[in-house]
Design a protein around this motif. Structure first.
Motif, PDB file in Angstrom:
ATOM      1  N   SER A  58       0.828  -1.201   0.000  1.00  0.00           N
ATOM      2  CA  SER A  58       0.000   0.000   0.000  1.00  0.00           C
ATOM      3  C   SER A  58       0.866   1.256   0.000  1.00  0.00           C
ATOM      4  O   SER A  58       1.865   1.338   0.711  1.00  0.00           O
ATOM      5  CB  SER A  58      -0.890  -0.006   1.234  1.00  0.00           C
TER       6      SER A  58
ATOM      7  N   ARG B 207      -0.594   6.349   3.240  1.00  0.00           N
ATOM      8  CA  ARG B 207      -0.135   6.398   4.621  1.00  0.00           C
ATOM      9  C   ARG B 207      -0.985   7.403   5.389  1.00  0.00           C
ATOM     10  O   ARG B 207      -1.593   8.286   4.800  1.00  0.00           O
ATOM     11  CB  ARG B 207       1.336   6.775   4.660  1.00  0.00           C
TER      12      ARG B 207
ATOM     13  N   VAL C  88       1.324   3.026   7.629  1.00  0.00           N
ATOM     14  CA  VAL C  88       0.489   2.482   6.570  1.00  0.00           C
ATOM     15  C   VAL C  88      -0.970   2.579   7.011  1.00  0.00           C
ATOM     16  O   VAL C  88      -1.303   2.233   8.148  1.00  0.00           O
ATOM     17  CB  VAL C  88       0.875   1.023   6.265  1.00  0.00           C
TER      18      VAL C  88
END
Length: 62
Positions: free
Chosen positions: A3, A6, A29
């Motif tokens: 991913s 953030r 994250v």
């Protein structure tokens, strides 16, 4: 896939950078960790989350 989104835990701003552009703090994250009912490492993940939530000195009580 890793991913890219953030989140800053201080001001709750979303970003793609390691440092928050609003307050300058480190970001994490935004996605929760992967869940599996047969997770061998669940105990360690929960303990890590509790230490992060209460700070590093929470184990030194008593």
């Amino acid at each position: 896939m890793h991913s890219l989104i953030r989140k800053c835990r201080i001001c709750n701003a979303y970003t793609m950078k390691e440092v928050c552009p609003v307050c300058g703090q480190r970001t994490d994250v935004a996605l929760p960790p992967k869940y599996s009912p047969v997770d061998r490492f669940q105990r360690f993940r929960i303990n890590s989350g509790e230490e992060h939530k209460h700070g590093e000195n929470s184990n030194q009580s008593v």
